[in-house]
Write a protein that holds these residues in place. Structure first.
Motif, short mmCIF file in Angstrom:
data_model
loop_
_atom_site.label_atom_id
_atom_site.label_comp_id
_atom_site.label_asym_id
_atom_site.label_seq_id
_atom_site.Cartn_x
_atom_site.Cartn_y
_atom_site.Cartn_z
N LEU A 96 0.83 -1.20 0.00
CA LEU A 96 0.00 0.00 0.00
C LEU A 96 0.86 1.26 0.00
CD1 LEU A 96 -2.83 1.26 0.14
CD2 LEU A 96 -2.66 1.15 2.63
N ALA A 97 1.93 1.25 0.80
CA ALA A 97 2.78 2.43 0.89
C ALA A 97 3.45 2.75 -0.44
CB ALA A 97 3.83 2.24 1.98
N VAL A 98 3.78 1.72 -1.21
CA VAL A 98 4.47 1.93 -2.48
C VAL A 98 3.55 2.62 -3.49
CG1 VAL A 98 5.44 0.73 -4.48
CG2 VAL A 98 6.08 0.02 -2.18
N VAL A 99 2.26 2.33 -3.45
CA VAL A 99 1.34 2.84 -4.48
C VAL A 99 0.41 3.93 -3.97
CG1 VAL A 99 1.37 0.62 -5.66
CG2 VAL A 99 -0.41 1.07 -3.98
N SER A 100 0.58 4.39 -2.73
CA SER A 100 -0.47 5.22 -2.11
C SER A 100 -0.07 6.66 -1.91
CB SER A 100 -0.85 4.62 -0.75
OG SER A 100 0.26 4.70 0.15
N SER A 101 0.66 7.25 -2.84
CA SER A 101 1.10 8.63 -2.65
C SER A 101 -0.07 9.61 -2.59
CB SER A 101 2.06 9.03 -3.77
OG SER A 101 1.44 8.86 -5.04
N HIS A 102 -1.20 9.28 -3.21
CA HIS A 102 -2.34 10.19 -3.22
C HIS A 102 -3.63 9.55 -2.72
CE1 HIS A 102 -0.31 13.47 -5.45
NE2 HIS A 102 0.34 12.47 -6.05
N LEU A 103 -3.59 8.31 -2.28
CA LEU A 103 -4.81 7.66 -1.79
C LEU A 103 -5.24 8.28 -0.47
CD1 LEU A 103 -3.98 3.92 -2.56
CD2 LEU A 103 -5.53 5.41 -3.81
N PRO A 104 -6.55 8.32 -0.17
CA PRO A 104 -7.04 8.96 1.06
C PRO A 104 -6.56 8.24 2.32
CG PRO A 104 -8.84 8.55 -0.50
CD PRO A 104 -7.64 7.82 -1.01
N THR A 105 -6.43 9.02 3.39
CA THR A 105 -6.06 8.44 4.68
C THR A 105 -7.09 7.41 5.12
OG1 THR A 105 -4.96 10.49 5.31
CG2 THR A 105 -5.55 8.98 7.09
N ALA A 106 -8.35 7.62 4.75
CA ALA A 106 -9.41 6.71 5.17
C ALA A 106 -9.16 5.29 4.66
CB ALA A 106 -10.77 7.20 4.65
N LEU A 107 -8.52 5.17 3.52
CA LEU A 107 -8.24 3.85 2.97
C LEU A 107 -7.20 3.13 3.83
CD1 LEU A 107 -9.14 2.20 0.48
CD2 LEU A 107 -7.06 2.99 -0.67
N ARG A 108 -6.18 3.86 4.26
CA ARG A 108 -5.17 3.27 5.13
C ARG A 108 -5.78 2.88 6.47
NH1 ARG A 108 -2.77 7.98 2.93
NH2 ARG A 108 -1.11 7.53 1.44
N THR A 109 -6.65 3.75 6.99
CA THR A 109 -7.28 3.45 8.28
C THR A 109 -8.13 2.19 8.19
OG1 THR A 109 -7.38 5.83 8.74
CG2 THR A 109 -8.75 4.40 10.10
N PHE A 110 -8.84 2.04 7.09
CA PHE A 110 -9.67 0.86 6.89
C PHE A 110 -8.82 -0.41 6.90
CE2 PHE A 110 -12.10 -2.30 4.63
CZ PHE A 110 -13.42 -2.03 4.92
N LEU A 111 -7.69 -0.37 6.16
CA LEU A 111 -6.82 -1.54 6.10
C LEU A 111 -6.20 -1.84 7.46
CD1 LEU A 111 -5.30 -3.75 4.56
CD2 LEU A 111 -3.57 -2.04 3.97
N LEU A 112 -5.76 -0.81 8.17
CA LEU A 112 -5.16 -1.02 9.49
C LEU A 112 -6.15 -1.67 10.45
CD1 LEU A 112 -3.12 2.26 10.06
CD2 LEU A 112 -2.22 -0.06 9.91
N THR A 113 -7.38 -1.15 10.48
CA THR A 113 -8.37 -1.69 11.40
C THR A 113 -8.74 -3.12 11.02
OG1 THR A 113 -9.27 0.55 11.61
CG2 THR A 113 -10.61 -1.24 12.48
N LEU A 114 -8.92 -3.36 9.73
CA LEU A 114 -9.22 -4.72 9.26
C LEU A 114 -8.10 -5.69 9.66
CD1 LEU A 114 -10.54 -5.66 5.74
CD2 LEU A 114 -8.59 -6.86 6.69
N ALA A 115 -6.86 -5.26 9.48
CA ALA A 115 -5.73 -6.14 9.78
C ALA A 115 -5.61 -6.41 11.27
CB ALA A 115 -4.44 -5.52 9.25
N VAL A 116 -5.91 -5.40 12.10
CA VAL A 116 -5.85 -5.59 13.55
C VAL A 116 -6.86 -6.64 14.00
CG1 VAL A 116 -6.39 -4.48 15.75
CG2 VAL A 116 -4.87 -3.35 14.14
#
Length: 436
Positions: free
Chosen positions: A156-176
């Motif tokens: 995600l970090a490699v391809v996410s220079s402009h993706l919304p923070t909400a997308l990262r938050t969703f993935l983090l919570t799902l992974a936890v």
């Protein structure tokens, strides 16, 4: 002291401190994910060279006190010992999310929680469908259910220079939540022989560790012996030793109250963040890569061996489970929850974005390999097929997720560039600038 600002709506763009925390986690996990990939590649390549016997000798080299039943191979030490440290950090992260993070608010947590559940059920059903009637192969049903957070966040970090923070938050919570479910599955379904006396004795050093950290004791001379004693007793009980890591992580306080300074209800970061800050580099830079190095070293046996492995029902169940089962399970449960309840996606996100995250969920490396070792410890042939299946499924899911998210990244980059141009024009759209 003024009260803290209200939390944003469900999966809205995070506040600046929240964004900084997510960014810091992404940076750390990116480095760890990169090391994981490199270590796994080295192990896989070495195991398929003329020097494979040296790799096997290293992997099987035994060390440790036999009197404590700890004369274990380096591969076992990596799975039982180093991964326990990794799961300690997982426990810290889980508790922090439940106490002070997104999982504290049921409305914010609803979609990623059900997505994690769906992402577990979908692959399990697919694996069982491939392996019903295949003897003991059904014991591996949980192999494709886990998401590797380090690997997924690295992609995600490699391809996410402009993706919304909400997308990262969703993935983090799902992974936890996925990690919590994985630990539960390991404890309930992959404990072959339970020795209750050892498990009962483990309560005492665990309680002492809990008392010490609740009293804000940070001395390694106190905490490390208690943690090691807890780990050893859980290991001897038959429950996988990584569960001890999670229990120890849960014992650490997340928040501490500031007394006599300003607002007495205000909270400062507790020991959980302190421990995580210091131990995460150890897990990301050493523990997980070493485990990956030993776990990925499967001898493929040339083209014929690869074809034989990829056509095996166990391998197919893992690959299809990781790639299709994870994505379908996450998407379906998220969509139904959003339609049937009040939970909503952030307005900045679309379902194509969720599809990209769902595909990232199919990156199931570390915990999937661990479950494979537990499920087929007495089946060397299937154990090798598990490794090939996990590698193939993970790489396929990572490739598909990269394609989807890079396309979405281009869309968000255009949006950001248009907003920047509008700001340069004092908020006046380009069409009016040109006509003036």
């Amino acid at each position: 002291m003024s009260s803290p600002p209200p939390r944003p709506a469900l999966f809205a763009r995070g506040s600046w401190p929240e964004t900084r925390r997510i960014t810091a986690i992404l940076r750390t996990e990116t480095a760890g994910g990169t090391l994981l990939i490199i270590a796994a590649a080295i192990g896989l390549i070495w195991a398929n060279t003329p020097w494979s016997s040296a790799y096997e000798a290293l992997r099987d080299f035994q060390v440790g006190p036999a009197g404590l039943h700890l004369n274990l191979s380096l591969e076992t030490w990596a799975a039982d010992g180093l991964l326990a440290v990794f799961f300690f950090v997982v426990g810290l992260e889980l508790k922090r999310e439940f106490v002070a993070g997104d999982l504290r608010d049921p409305r914010r947590a609803a979609l990623p929680v059900v997505a994690a559940v769906g992402g577990m059920v979908g692959p399990a059903l697919i694996f069982l469908a491939f392996n019903l009637g295949n003897g003991d192969a059904v014991k591996g049903w949980a192999i494709p259910t886990a998401t590797d957070i380090a690997f997924a966040l690295a992609v995600l970090a490699v391809v996410s220079s402009h993706l919304p923070t909400a997308l990262r938050t969703f993935l983090l919570t799902l992974a936890v939540v996925d990690d919590l479910l994985a630990v539960t599955v390991i404890a309930l379904f992959y404990t072959d022989e339970l020795h209750l006396p050892y498990l009962g004795l483990a309560v005492f050093p665990l309680a002492a560790f809990t008392f010490a950290v609740q009293r804000r004791i940070r001395s390694p001379w106190v905490l490390v012996p208690l943690a090691v004693a807890t780990w050893w007793l859980v290991h001897e009980s038959g429950v996988h030793a990584t569960v001890a890591g999670v229990l120890l992580g849960f014992a650490v306080p997340v928040l501490t109250t500031r007394s006599g300074v300003g607002d007495p209800s205000a909270k400062d970061p507790g020991l959980a963040e302190w421990f995580e800050h210091r131990i995460r580099p150890l897990t990301a830079g050493f523990a997980v890569p070493v485990f990956a190095f030993f776990a990925a070293g499967v001898t493929i046996g040339g083209l014929d061996g690869l074809v034989d492995s990829l056509t095996d029902r166990v391998t197919l169940g893992i690959v299809v489970g990781l790639v299709a089962g994870k994505a379908f399970g996450i998407l379906l449960t998220t969509f139904l929850t959003a339609k049937l309840t009040r939970a909503e996606l952030d307005s900045d996100l679309s379902w194509i974005d969720v599809t990209g995250v769902a595909l990232l969920g199919g990156i199931g490396f570390t915990v999937s390999l661990l479950i494979g070792e537990l499920a087929f410890a007495d089946q060397p042939r299937w154990e090798d097929h598990v490794r090939i299946g996990v590698l193939a499924g993970t790489l396929t899911a990572a490739l598909l997720a990269t394609i989807v998210l890079r396309l979405r990244n281009r869309v968000y980059r255009r949006i950001d560039e248009e907003e920047t141009r509008d700001d340069d024009n004092d908020g006046i759209p380009d069409i009016y600038q040109q006509g003036s």
